[in-house]
Scaffold this motif. Sequence first.
Motif, PDB file in Angstrom:
ATOM      1  N   ALA A  17       0.814  -1.212   0.000  1.00 63.14           N
ATOM      2  CA  ALA A  17       0.000   0.000   0.000  1.00 63.14           C
ATOM      3  C   ALA A  17       0.853   1.271   0.000  1.00 63.14           C
ATOM      4  N   THR A  18       0.179   2.384  -0.043  1.00 62.83           N
ATOM      5  CA  THR A  18       0.812   3.702  -0.064  1.00 62.83           C
ATOM      6  C   THR A  18       0.199   4.539   1.047  1.00 62.83           C
ATOM      7  N   PRO A  19       1.021   5.155   1.892  1.00 58.71           N
ATOM      8  CA  PRO A  19       0.442   6.033   2.911  1.00 58.71           C
ATOM      9  C   PRO A  19      -0.439   7.102   2.256  1.00 58.71           C
ATOM     10  N   GLY A  20      -1.515   7.463   2.935  1.00 59.40           N
ATOM     11  CA  GLY A  20      -2.428   8.465   2.401  1.00 59.40           C
ATOM     12  C   GLY A  20      -3.613   7.873   1.659  1.00 59.40           C
ATOM     13  N   THR A  21      -3.763   6.574   1.690  1.00 59.78           N
ATOM     14  CA  THR A  21      -4.885   5.901   1.035  1.00 59.78           C
ATOM     15  C   THR A  21      -6.205   6.406   1.610  1.00 59.78           C
ATOM     16  N   LEU A  22      -7.252   6.420   0.789  1.00 65.07           N
ATOM     17  CA  LEU A  22      -8.588   6.811   1.233  1.00 65.07           C
ATOM     18  C   LEU A  22      -9.492   5.584   1.263  1.00 65.07           C
ATOM     19  N   VAL A  23     -10.145   5.367   2.405  1.00 66.32           N
ATOM     20  CA  VAL A  23     -11.127   4.284   2.565  1.00 66.32           C
ATOM     21  C   VAL A  23     -12.433   4.922   3.007  1.00 66.32           C
ATOM     22  N   TYR A  24     -13.536   4.509   2.397  1.00 69.51           N
ATOM     23  CA  TYR A  24     -14.857   4.992   2.805  1.00 69.51           C
ATOM     24  C   TYR A  24     -15.492   3.940   3.696  1.00 69.51           C
ATOM     25  N   LEU A  25     -15.929   4.352   4.889  1.00 67.00           N
ATOM     26  CA  LEU A  25     -16.632   3.463   5.815  1.00 67.00           C
ATOM     27  C   LEU A  25     -18.067   3.937   5.947  1.00 67.00           C
ATOM     28  N   ARG A  26     -19.001   3.075   5.648  1.00 65.11           N
ATOM     29  CA  ARG A  26     -20.419   3.390   5.838  1.00 65.11           C
ATOM     30  C   ARG A  26     -20.816   2.802   7.191  1.00 65.11           C
ATOM     31  N   VAL A  27     -21.304   3.663   8.095  1.00 67.57           N
ATOM     32  CA  VAL A  27     -21.670   3.247   9.452  1.00 67.57           C
ATOM     33  C   VAL A  27     -23.104   3.656   9.762  1.00 67.57           C
ATOM     34  N   ARG A  28     -23.674   3.033  10.801  1.00 68.12           N
ATOM     35  CA  ARG A  28     -25.056   3.346  11.200  1.00 68.12           C
ATOM     36  C   ARG A  28     -25.179   4.731  11.827  1.00 68.12           C
ATOM     37  N   ASP A  29     -24.145   5.154  12.595  1.00 65.66           N
ATOM     38  CA  ASP A  29     -24.252   6.400  13.352  1.00 65.66           C
ATOM     39  C   ASP A  29     -22.954   7.204  13.264  1.00 65.66           C
ATOM     40  N   VAL A  30     -22.817   7.986  12.221  1.00 64.74           N
ATOM     41  CA  VAL A  30     -21.612   8.784  12.036  1.00 64.74           C
ATOM     42  C   VAL A  30     -21.455   9.812  13.149  1.00 64.74           C
ATOM     43  N   ASP A  31     -22.560  10.265  13.741  1.00 67.60           N
ATOM     44  CA  ASP A  31     -22.458  11.263  14.802  1.00 67.60           C
ATOM     45  C   ASP A  31     -21.767  10.694  16.040  1.00 67.60           C
ATOM     46  N   ALA A  32     -21.960   9.415  16.323  1.00 70.13           N
ATOM     47  CA  ALA A  32     -21.265   8.782  17.449  1.00 70.13           C
ATOM     48  C   ALA A  32     -19.760   8.710  17.168  1.00 70.13           C
ATOM     49  N   VAL A  33     -19.397   8.381  15.938  1.00 68.39           N
ATOM     50  CA  VAL A  33     -17.984   8.343  15.561  1.00 68.39           C
ATOM     51  C   VAL A  33     -17.399   9.750  15.626  1.00 68.39           C
ATOM     52  N   ALA A  34     -18.131  10.729  15.114  1.00 65.65           N
ATOM     53  CA  ALA A  34     -17.673  12.122  15.151  1.00 65.65           C
ATOM     54  C   ALA A  34     -17.429  12.574  16.593  1.00 65.65           C
ATOM     55  N   ALA A  35     -18.329  12.222  17.497  1.00 60.39           N
ATOM     56  CA  ALA A  35     -18.171  12.604  18.895  1.00 60.39           C
ATOM     57  C   ALA A  35     -16.906  11.985  19.497  1.00 60.39           C
ATOM     58  N   GLU A  36     -16.614  10.732  19.147  1.00 63.14           N
ATOM     59  CA  GLU A  36     -15.412  10.057  19.650  1.00 63.14           C
ATOM     60  C   GLU A  36     -14.150  10.816  19.255  1.00 63.14           C
ATOM     61  N   PHE A  37     -14.160  11.428  18.074  1.00 66.53           N
ATOM     62  CA  PHE A  37     -12.982  12.119  17.568  1.00 66.53           C
ATOM     63  C   PHE A  37     -13.069  13.637  17.706  1.00 66.53           C
ATOM     64  N   GLY A  38     -14.151  14.141  18.314  1.00 65.33           N
ATOM     65  CA  GLY A  38     -14.284  15.569  18.566  1.00 65.33           C
ATOM     66  C   GLY A  38     -14.462  16.407  17.310  1.00 65.33           C
ATOM     67  N   VAL A  39     -15.160  15.847  16.319  1.00 62.51           N
ATOM     68  CA  VAL A  39     -15.436  16.579  15.079  1.00 62.51           C
ATOM     69  C   VAL A  39     -16.940  16.598  14.845  1.00 62.51           C
ATOM     70  N   THR A  40     -17.376  17.381  13.878  1.00 57.12           N
ATOM     71  CA  THR A  40     -18.790  17.486  13.553  1.00 57.12           C
ATOM     72  C   THR A  40     -19.040  16.933  12.154  1.00 57.12           C
ATOM     73  N   ALA A  41     -20.056  16.101  12.031  1.00 60.14           N
ATOM     74  CA  ALA A  41     -20.418  15.560  10.719  1.00 60.14           C
ATOM     75  C   ALA A  41     -21.055  16.640   9.867  1.00 60.14           C
ATOM     76  N   GLU A  42     -20.764  16.573   8.570  1.00 64.56           N
ATOM     77  CA  GLU A  42     -21.355  17.505   7.615  1.00 64.56           C
ATOM     78  C   GLU A  42     -22.305  16.747   6.701  1.00 64.56           C
ATOM     79  N   GLU A  43     -23.357  17.421   6.271  1.00 65.87           N
ATOM     80  CA  GLU A  43     -24.311  16.796   5.361  1.00 65.87           C
ATOM     81  C   GLU A  43     -23.901  17.094   3.925  1.00 65.87           C
ATOM     82  N   VAL A  44     -23.796  16.031   3.132  1.00 68.25           N
ATOM     83  CA  VAL A  44     -23.561  16.128   1.690  1.00 68.25           C
ATOM     84  C   VAL A  44     -24.771  15.472   1.027  1.00 68.25           C
ATOM     85  N   PRO A  45     -24.939  15.574  -0.269  1.00 64.22           N
ATOM     86  CA  PRO A  45     -26.175  15.078  -0.884  1.00 64.22           C
ATOM     87  C   PRO A  45     -26.493  13.596  -0.620  1.00 64.22           C
ATOM     88  N   TRP A  46     -25.517  12.773  -0.339  1.00 69.49           N
ATOM     89  CA  TRP A  46     -25.734  11.331  -0.188  1.00 69.49           C
ATOM     90  C   TRP A  46     -25.600  10.823   1.245  1.00 69.49           C
TER      91      TRP A  46
END
Length: 110
Positions: A60-89
């Motif tokens: 692999a190469t450092p800097g790879t992008l992986v998309y994770l689809r989860v049930r509750d992104v807000d819970a993950v965001a809270a764990e990392f101290g960030v805020t989720a943003e809404e995009v069209p999808w």
Amino acid sequence: MVEEAIPVLRVENAATAVAWYARLGFVQQWEHRFEPDFPAFVEVARGPVRLFLSEHRGDATPGTLVYLRVRDVDAVAAEFGVTAEEVPWAREIELRDPDGNRLRVGTPLE
């Protein structure tokens, strides 16, 4: 057997990476080294989602992008101290692991 694709992410220190991915709900499944002082190759899983974390320089190469689809992104965001943003999808966040790999984490909009 279930067919699947498992992303391989390059990491400098598998133990550090495993601890970081634990914050995302991943649990280490196994670790392999060809010899005790050789690079580690580790599998982490979050339910049916699997990632391979590799200390091997040719993987692999450092800097790879992986998309994770989860049930509750807000819970993950809270764990990392960030805020989720809404995009069209989805509602999404983007994180970087200690090695600079990017993880876009999202919950689809209904």
